[in-house]
Write an enzyme that holds these catalytic residues in place. Structure first.
Site, PDB file in Angstrom:
ATOM      1  N   HIS A 124      13.299 -15.605   1.198  1.00 15.89           N
ATOM      2  CA  HIS A 124      12.840 -14.357   0.591  1.00 15.89           C
ATOM      3  C   HIS A 124      12.384 -14.610  -0.844  1.00 15.89           C
ATOM      4  O   HIS A 124      12.664 -15.660  -1.424  1.00 15.89           O
ATOM      5  CB  HIS A 124      13.966 -13.314   0.578  1.00 15.89           C
ATOM      6  CG  HIS A 124      14.446 -12.916   1.941  1.00 15.89           C
ATOM      7  ND1 HIS A 124      13.740 -12.069   2.763  1.00 15.89           N
ATOM      8  CD2 HIS A 124      15.581 -13.252   2.620  1.00 15.89           C
ATOM      9  CE1 HIS A 124      14.414 -11.894   3.895  1.00 15.89           C
ATOM     10  NE2 HIS A 124      15.526 -12.603   3.833  1.00 15.89           N
TER      11      HIS A 124
ATOM     12  N   ASP B  41       8.106  -9.649  -5.517  1.00 12.97           N
ATOM     13  CA  ASP B  41       6.855  -9.437  -6.235  1.00 12.97           C
ATOM     14  C   ASP B  41       6.945  -8.084  -6.922  1.00 12.97           C
ATOM     15  O   ASP B  41       7.017  -7.045  -6.256  1.00 12.97           O
ATOM     16  CB  ASP B  41       5.686  -9.482  -5.239  1.00 12.97           C
ATOM     17  CG  ASP B  41       4.369  -8.948  -5.809  1.00 12.97           C
ATOM     18  OD1 ASP B  41       4.292  -8.686  -7.019  1.00 12.97           O
ATOM     19  OD2 ASP B  41       3.416  -8.785  -5.024  1.00 12.97           O
TER      20      ASP B  41
ATOM     21  N   HIS C  88       5.092  -5.324  -8.938  1.00 13.15           N
ATOM     22  CA  HIS C  88       3.765  -4.860  -9.334  1.00 13.15           C
ATOM     23  C   HIS C  88       3.716  -4.496 -10.819  1.00 13.15           C
ATOM     24  O   HIS C  88       2.636  -4.417 -11.395  1.00 13.15           O
ATOM     25  CB  HIS C  88       3.361  -3.636  -8.497  1.00 13.15           C
ATOM     26  CG  HIS C  88       3.012  -3.961  -7.078  1.00 13.15           C
ATOM     27  ND1 HIS C  88       2.316  -3.106  -6.253  1.00 13.15           N
ATOM     28  CD2 HIS C  88       3.268  -5.076  -6.319  1.00 13.15           C
ATOM     29  CE1 HIS C  88       2.152  -3.658  -5.068  1.00 13.15           C
ATOM     30  NE2 HIS C  88       2.728  -4.850  -5.076  1.00 13.15           N
TER      31      HIS C  88
ATOM     32  N   HIS D 130       8.288  -5.683  -3.865  1.00 10.35           N
ATOM     33  CA  HIS D 130       8.498  -5.999  -2.453  1.00 10.35           C
ATOM     34  C   HIS D 130       8.608  -7.503  -2.267  1.00 10.35           C
ATOM     35  O   HIS D 130       8.271  -8.293  -3.152  1.00 10.35           O
ATOM     36  CB  HIS D 130       7.360  -5.434  -1.593  1.00 10.35           C
ATOM     37  CG  HIS D 130       6.008  -5.989  -1.896  1.00 10.35           C
ATOM     38  ND1 HIS D 130       5.511  -7.157  -1.335  1.00 10.35           N
ATOM     39  CD2 HIS D 130       5.017  -5.532  -2.719  1.00 10.35           C
ATOM     40  CE1 HIS D 130       4.293  -7.382  -1.779  1.00 10.35           C
ATOM     41  NE2 HIS D 130       3.960  -6.421  -2.634  1.00 10.35           N
ATOM     42  N   CYS D 131       9.063  -7.888  -1.091  1.00  7.97           N
ATOM     43  CA  CYS D 131       9.140  -9.299  -0.730  1.00  7.97           C
ATOM     44  C   CYS D 131       7.761  -9.760  -0.258  1.00  7.97           C
ATOM     45  O   CYS D 131       7.030  -9.010   0.388  1.00  7.97           O
ATOM     46  CB  CYS D 131      10.168  -9.500   0.382  1.00  7.97           C
ATOM     47  SG  CYS D 131      10.592 -11.241   0.687  1.00  7.97           S
TER      48      CYS D 131
ATOM     49  N   HIS E  40       8.030  -8.561   6.296  1.00  3.04           N
ATOM     50  CA  HIS E  40       9.159  -8.233   5.423  1.00  3.04           C
ATOM     51  C   HIS E  40       9.034  -6.819   4.861  1.00  3.04           C
ATOM     52  O   HIS E  40      10.017  -6.081   4.799  1.00  3.04           O
ATOM     53  CB  HIS E  40       9.267  -9.254   4.285  1.00  3.04           C
ATOM     54  CG  HIS E  40       9.860 -10.558   4.713  1.00  3.04           C
ATOM     55  ND1 HIS E  40      10.907 -11.172   4.045  1.00  3.04           N
ATOM     56  CD2 HIS E  40       9.563 -11.383   5.750  1.00  3.04           C
ATOM     57  CE1 HIS E  40      11.224 -12.303   4.653  1.00  3.04           C
ATOM     58  NE2 HIS E  40      10.412 -12.454   5.680  1.00  3.04           N
TER      59      HIS E  40
ATOM     60  N   MET F  41      11.825  -4.196   3.050  1.00  6.67           N
ATOM     61  CA  MET F  41      12.082  -4.990   1.859  1.00  6.67           C
ATOM     62  C   MET F  41      11.135  -4.621   0.727  1.00  6.67           C
ATOM     63  O   MET F  41      10.212  -5.353   0.369  1.00  6.67           O
ATOM     64  CB  MET F  41      11.991  -6.472   2.179  1.00  6.67           C
ATOM     65  CG  MET F  41      12.871  -7.314   1.278  1.00  6.67           C
ATOM     66  SD  MET F  41      13.166  -8.939   1.959  1.00  6.67           S
ATOM     67  CE  MET F  41      14.299  -9.567   0.718  1.00  6.67           C
TER      68      MET F  41
ATOM     69  N   HIS G 105       4.423  16.494  -0.498  1.00  8.09           N
ATOM     70  CA  HIS G 105       4.268  17.936  -0.710  1.00  8.09           C
ATOM     71  C   HIS G 105       5.651  18.556  -0.714  1.00  8.09           C
ATOM     72  O   HIS G 105       6.480  18.265   0.157  1.00  8.09           O
ATOM     73  CB  HIS G 105       3.414  18.551   0.400  1.00  8.09           C
ATOM     74  CG  HIS G 105       3.347  20.042   0.359  1.00  8.09           C
ATOM     75  ND1 HIS G 105       2.533  20.725  -0.517  1.00  8.09           N
ATOM     76  CD2 HIS G 105       4.001  20.990   1.084  1.00  8.09           C
ATOM     77  CE1 HIS G 105       2.673  22.032  -0.326  1.00  8.09           C
ATOM     78  NE2 HIS G 105       3.557  22.217   0.633  1.00  8.09           N
TER      79      HIS G 105
ATOM     80  N   GLU H 129      -0.435  21.055  -5.521  1.00  4.16           N
ATOM     81  CA  GLU H 129       0.261  21.447  -4.298  1.00  4.16           C
ATOM     82  C   GLU H 129       0.702  20.217  -3.495  1.00  4.16           C
ATOM     83  O   GLU H 129       1.794  20.174  -2.945  1.00  4.16           O
ATOM     84  CB  GLU H 129      -0.637  22.338  -3.438  1.00  4.16           C
ATOM     85  CG  GLU H 129      -1.989  21.710  -3.112  1.00  4.16           C
ATOM     86  CD  GLU H 129      -2.831  22.564  -2.185  1.00  4.16           C
ATOM     87  OE1 GLU H 129      -2.254  23.336  -1.395  1.00  4.16           O
ATOM     88  OE2 GLU H 129      -4.065  22.461  -2.254  1.00  4.16           O
ATOM     89  N   THR H 130      -0.189  19.234  -3.403  1.00 11.03           N
ATOM     90  CA  THR H 130       0.067  17.988  -2.690  1.00 11.03           C
ATOM     91  C   THR H 130      -0.550  16.871  -3.508  1.00 11.03           C
ATOM     92  O   THR H 130      -1.603  17.053  -4.114  1.00 11.03           O
ATOM     93  CB  THR H 130      -0.578  18.026  -1.282  1.00 11.03           C
ATOM     94  OG1 THR H 130      -0.029  19.115  -0.545  1.00 11.03           O
ATOM     95  CG2 THR H 130      -0.332  16.734  -0.514  1.00 11.03           C
TER      96      THR H 130
ATOM     97  N   HIS I  45       2.590  15.287   3.881  1.00 13.79           N
ATOM     98  CA  HIS I  45       1.809  16.371   4.464  1.00 13.79           C
ATOM     99  C   HIS I  45       0.750  15.896   5.448  1.00 13.79           C
ATOM    100  O   HIS I  45      -0.180  16.635   5.779  1.00 13.79           O
ATOM    101  CB  HIS I  45       1.182  17.264   3.395  1.00 13.79           C
ATOM    102  CG  HIS I  45       1.088  18.707   3.825  1.00 13.79           C
ATOM    103  ND1 HIS I  45       0.191  19.140   4.767  1.00 13.79           N
ATOM    104  CD2 HIS I  45       1.799  19.791   3.458  1.00 13.79           C
ATOM    105  CE1 HIS I  45       0.332  20.443   4.945  1.00 13.79           C
ATOM    106  NE2 HIS I  45       1.308  20.866   4.169  1.00 13.79           N
TER     107      HIS I  45
END
Length: 408
Positions: free
Chosen positions: A160, A163, A165, A200-201, A211, A216, A321, A345-346, A372
């Site tokens: 494993h 990463d 971001h 994430h992996c 993964h 993950m 939403h 709203e969304t 939604h």
């Protein structure tokens, strides 16, 4: 006898799959590099660090590269952050006190059997950071360092890494954190961009989506040092955080349509690759399983309280939403360096990212927080509930006439 998998006509044993059989350096760490041509480990170059090379070879490589200056950590205080299980957030300051800090955290990688849906018996060998889907929320301020000790438990079967971001360089840390079962590594990176971000992996090739779609992934929030603000620079504060990780699962089925079960992590690899290639999830759930944030596990709030909802989706687009409420302030793309949108709203969270929305509850009752795409909310599991206490305000909504027969 080792179990063999037939992938694209190639016979690959389970050990090679789980322990780096798809690593091919930085190029193979992108999504398409090894997906189409999985090869046994002996036929592929491995991403290795100097500690895995013969001493003479490692020394020769090091001599060819200019040496990087060590980070200047003068004046940084070290603090430990105790990570907590989602949907909760670790203790933190909304406005930073004092200078930048080195925030020390530890995450244990655990491969565990997870029930996705009790009603159907659907389960998966989840790959997790600290045992939860999503992994724990990490919080720091702009200018801080995050120093992670990442441990791959000896009971695990797979290689494993991680990463971020939010970080800069080396595949988000993925190039520096590959660890086999029984190993640990320490990664330190500087938080230079405020916002909410996915981690994430990413072991390489087909193992990246494998993964990620096995749970993950998680989120990190980097707050501005002076806290959140609206478009006019006015301070925004929240009373609590609701950390929601939306997870798409692709569970293999047998010839009768029943979900398959497996004895150990990784045994589902070949079947999962086939299921993932459909691009159609069998489940899209919040925080690991159907109903994880409803019923007794529903999120709690009171009228007048402000909740910061952090939504992470590491793989697919989604449309959060709040039924009965709104996004008072929304950082849809996750960047706190940009002015928030208001009154939505969304909102839209791109696959491979996290976003944040702030809302002050104005009425009591049960609020459904959903993706939604209502097919995913109602049929695949992407629903959470906020149970809000307080007094009802007829000025905002009132039932004028109760249900009654239509007059003839």
């Amino acid at each position: 006898m080792r179990k063999m998998f037939d992938i694209d006509g190639l016979k690959i044993n389970r050990r090679n799959i789980l322990r780096g059989g798809f690593l091919a350096g930085a190029a193979a760490a992108t999504l398409g590099a090894a997906t189409a041509q999985a090869q046994p480990i002996a036929a592929r170059p491995k991403l290795v660090t100097p500690r895995k090379l013969p001493i003479a070879q490692a020394s020769a490589q090091a001599a060819e590269k200019p040496k990087a200056k060590p980070a200047d950590l003068t004046g940084y205080d070290r603090v430990k952050q105790e990570l907590v299980m989602p949907p909760f957030a670790p203790k933190h300051e909304q406005v930073a006190k004092g200078g930048p800090k080195i925030i020390e955290i530890t995450m244990d990688i655990e491969e565990k059997l997870l029930t996705v849906d009790e009603d159907t018996g659907a389960s998966i060998w989840a790959l997790t950071y600290n045992g939860s889907v999503p992994g724990p929320l990490i919080i720091a301020h702009e200018g801080d360092y995050i120093e992670l000790t990442l441990r791959n438990l000896a009971t695990n079967a797979m290689e494993h890494n991680i990463d971020f971001h939010a970080s800069t360089g080396a595949l988000g840390g993925g190039g520096l954190t590959h660890i086999y079962p029984g190993e640990e590594t320490v990664l330190r990176w500087k938080a230079i961009k405020p916002g909410v971000f996915t981690y994430h992996c990413a072991p390489g090739g087909a193992m990246i989506p494998y993964h990620v779609t096995h749970g993950m992934n998680g989120a990190v929030m980097i707050l501005p040092r002076d806290g959140l603000k609206d478009r006019d620079g006015k301070a925004l504060r929240y009373d609590s955080i609701a950390y929601i990780g939306e997870q798409d699962f692709y569970l293999p089925r047998d010839e009768n349509g029943d979900y398959k079960t497996y004895d150990a992590a990784g045994d589902d690899y070949a079947d999962s690759v086939d299921a993932m290639r459909t691009l159609i999830p069998t489940h899209s759930v919040f925080n690991g399983s159907v109903g994880a944030l409803t019923g007794d596990n529903a999120l709690k709030a009171k009228v007048g309280e402000t909740v910061l909802m952090i939504h992470n989706q590491a793989n697919r687009d989604t449309r959060p939403h709040l039924i009965g409420g709104h996004g008072d302030y929304v950082w849809e793309a996750g960047s706190f360096g940009d002015a928030p949108q208001t009154g939505l709203e969304t909102w839209f969270i791109r696959g491979g990212s996290a976003g944040a929305a702030m809302y002050t509850f104005k009425q009591p009752g049960v609020y459904a927080y959903v993706n939604h795409n209502l097919i995913e909310a109602a049929l695949l599991g992407a629903t959470a509930h906020f149970v809000v206490e307080g007094a009802w305000d007829n000025g905002l909504m009132e039932q004028v006439v109760a249900p009654r027969p239509i007059a003839k």
